[in-house]
Write a protein that holds these residues in place. Sequence first.
Motif, short mmCIF file in Angstrom:
data_model
loop_
_atom_site.label_atom_id
_atom_site.label_comp_id
_atom_site.label_asym_id
_atom_site.label_seq_id
_atom_site.Cartn_x
_atom_site.Cartn_y
_atom_site.Cartn_z
N ASP A 595 0.84 -1.20 0.00
CA ASP A 595 0.00 0.00 0.00
C ASP A 595 0.88 1.25 0.00
O ASP A 595 0.61 2.21 -0.73
CB ASP A 595 -0.92 -0.03 1.23
CG ASP A 595 -1.94 1.11 1.18
OD1 ASP A 595 -2.70 1.16 0.19
OD2 ASP A 595 -1.97 1.93 2.12
N CYS A 596 1.95 1.24 0.81
CA CYS A 596 2.86 2.39 0.86
C CYS A 596 3.60 2.59 -0.46
O CYS A 596 3.84 3.72 -0.89
CB CYS A 596 3.86 2.21 2.00
SG CYS A 596 3.14 2.47 3.63
N GLU A 598 2.47 1.74 -3.48
CA GLU A 598 1.51 2.24 -4.47
C GLU A 598 1.20 3.71 -4.25
O GLU A 598 1.00 4.46 -5.20
CB GLU A 598 0.22 1.42 -4.40
CG GLU A 598 0.35 0.02 -4.98
CD GLU A 598 -0.92 -0.81 -4.82
OE1 GLU A 598 -1.96 -0.23 -4.45
OE2 GLU A 598 -0.85 -2.04 -5.06
N LYS A 599 1.18 4.14 -2.97
CA LYS A 599 0.78 5.52 -2.64
C LYS A 599 1.98 6.41 -2.35
O LYS A 599 1.80 7.54 -1.86
CB LYS A 599 -0.17 5.51 -1.45
CG LYS A 599 -1.48 4.78 -1.76
CD LYS A 599 -2.38 4.68 -0.55
CE LYS A 599 -3.67 3.93 -0.91
NZ LYS A 599 -4.55 3.73 0.28
N ARG A 601 4.35 6.36 -0.06
CA ARG A 601 4.42 6.80 1.33
C ARG A 601 5.76 6.43 1.99
O ARG A 601 5.90 6.53 3.19
CB ARG A 601 3.26 6.20 2.13
CG ARG A 601 1.89 6.70 1.65
CD ARG A 601 0.88 6.79 2.80
NE ARG A 601 0.81 5.58 3.59
CZ ARG A 601 -0.15 4.65 3.49
NH1 ARG A 601 -1.12 4.82 2.60
NH2 ARG A 601 -0.16 3.59 4.25
#
Length: 832
Positions: A595-596, A598-599, A601
């Motif tokens: 998730d990090c 992809e975003k 972060r």
Amino acid sequence: MQEFISKLNIETIITALNEIEEIALIIFDNEKIIWANSGAKKIFNLENDSLNNFLIAHNFDNKLIEAIIKSIKQNNYEAFFENLKITTKNSIKNFCICSKNIIFNNKNCGFAIFVDITKEKKVTEILVAIKELLNLVLISDTIEEMLQKLVKHILYVANFDACFIVKKEDNKLIPITFGDKSEENLKCILEVDFDLNNPYVAKTPIGKACIDGNIHINNDTENNSDVEALKDEMLKRGFLSSVGIPIFKDNKIWGGICICKKEKNFFFNYITLLEEFKRLISFGIEKKEKDLFMHITSTALENSDMWVVITNEKGIIEYENKTVEKLSKYKLEELIGKKPNIFKSGFHSEDFYKNLWDTIKKGKIFNAILINKAKDGTFFYLKDKIIPVNYKGIKKYISIAIDITKEKKLLAQIEKIKYFDILTSLYNKETFLEKIDEVIKTNNKNIHFIILIDIYNFSAVNEVIGFQNGNILLQEISQKLKKVAPKKIISRLDADEFGIFLDSSNEKELLNIISKLKEFFEKSFVINEKEIKLSFNIGISSFPKDGEKAKSLLSKASIALNIAKQKGPNTIKTFENYLLEDINNYINDIHTIKDCLEKNRFLLFFQPYVDANTKKIRGAESLLRMVNEQGEIISAGKYIEIIEKNNLINKLTINLLEQLDYTLSKVNIKLSFNLSANNFYSNKVKLKLIELSNKHKEKLVLEITESIAINNLELVTEFLNDIRKNGTLISLDDFGTGYSSLTYLEKLPIDILKIDLSFVKKITTSTKNRQIIKAIIELAKALNLKTIAEGVEEKEQYEILKSLGIDCIQGYYFYKPLDEKSLLKVLNVSGN
């Protein structure tokens, strides 16, 4: 003719031929022409003229002049000339001439008869050209060659003055070949735009011929408005008449031919011959097109991948192509004259062959899959179509077939794929589970084990040795697994994951197999002369403790394997219930990491390090941070190992290098970046590092650990040596821990040694630690290396390190890790 004229009375001749314009009669003495008929006046433009002027004006041959003079003086003199060219008032013509001595008005005179045979001569020349045209069609290989030869024959055999041939394409006429008898060779024709939409072009003889398909004649270039588009060039070259002849192919206008003559009113006398010429050249074009088509077809047929055999009505082979020879292993001479039963394999019944022949003899097509036997005894499969052909009473049978031997083998292979892994020939996952369930169903009283084996970091191995060598390595592993666990159910479950099922077993046998596996992986593999060292992870589950079905057992073994992977290479784990919580946490961590990524972060923070003496900032180490779902910035340290094990490190590295590039462009200090072992196996990462090195030179510092170099010292050393050429520095991190070996200081291209914080922490309390750090600093100075101490948090630590001669200090005593904005602010305040 000579004998006929000699026997006639001159007065009779004069009376009979006086009004015939095609024959010239002239009576002359030494000085002048005494009498001339209307034909002579027309042909030679005669009025009362002196003999001398007449002879000079028409370029008479010397022998003719001599004969004329003799005929005046010598009684009974007579001379005959069969074919002489003479210049008349309009052109050069061919004549038969008789010169004779006569008595006219009681005195010796000369009498000459000129018979114009020009037309007959031209007819002969055209007929010869037409005859040669048939030869041209036969001896030329292509249309272009035939047309080029045709132009030469028109010029030098038919004796015309110019010729060009055009092809009709989209209402335009494209010159194909051309020529005249000058040095320029009619190249001006290439400059003419033969657009039939242009009315001036459309009404020329060649234009009209290519539009309506008829022969069109220009009798007088000077006065014919139809040739306006070409008039200037024609008159410049003296072309006074021309003809446009259409050329047909398949009853459609293909193009046309234009022929020019330096003589007015020439072509209207030869319409019949020109029509024959049109027919023959159209025939030639069509024949060459058909010849080309037949050549292409026969070449395609001969070189086709399809099987082609032609037999006569009795089934005798008359033709076969190369594919027949290739499949049957027979040579051409071995098959011609034989019957197709030479290919009989024994798989088909007599009724099958009877039905085949009954069908094709009735003129019907026969379709079937044929199994044939080659000369070497091997079998091949044909999807065959046998076509009967009847041409003018001649019967042939054509066998056209596709070789489907590979397809048949492929079907067998597909059937195998249902149950086996195609690369290793071990059971696939589905079959592995089926076989286990079958054993459990018939034997549920005993203990059974599933052993899952994962090749540690195999994707990186593939990058180094290449996928083809990687496949060879997997095949070798599978063969060795069969030796480790003979007669056991073994499977390749995933790209680099294998499974062994120990049925009716016990812990002693399990430990024996595990021992063999460890021994097996301790030895190096050699693939194409490359020595490869592999590590592994193992997960184990047992029946009935961990499940009663194959899927459940495999799932539990997978959980144990994943926990083993987290612990590092060469770890073995047996499933226990408490592992479920660990694996759930592990899965959640993977989800968070992806998730990090992809975003975006993941962030870089920077911890400055200072000169030990001046306390000025000399550089900063980039450290990984991440933004959690609550927007908090946290350390990413606990996730690094998971990122490495799930092949996400290179994707993350590319992202971070983009951030580093941006920051390097803003600062005037060195920024260091920590590399992973996997980075050295990624071409994308290495190219990105080279790009940054070229751009930022000595401002870029790459940090490695000794453990990175251990597995592939040659690969790491080669890359670091290349990148140092741009001024980029290499730092060896955590020196003094792990594998510490002076070998690496010798072989690795190092510029900086970083002393691990584990030594720094104890420097105030442990004399031994202090001496170790002192030895490292002295060793570095001897090797001309800079030193940086990490984790300095207290003034006393700083003072001791400074006294020992450390070059730089990094730690919370001076600076904590800063985001980019804070780093830039600190650098501005400190003067950097």
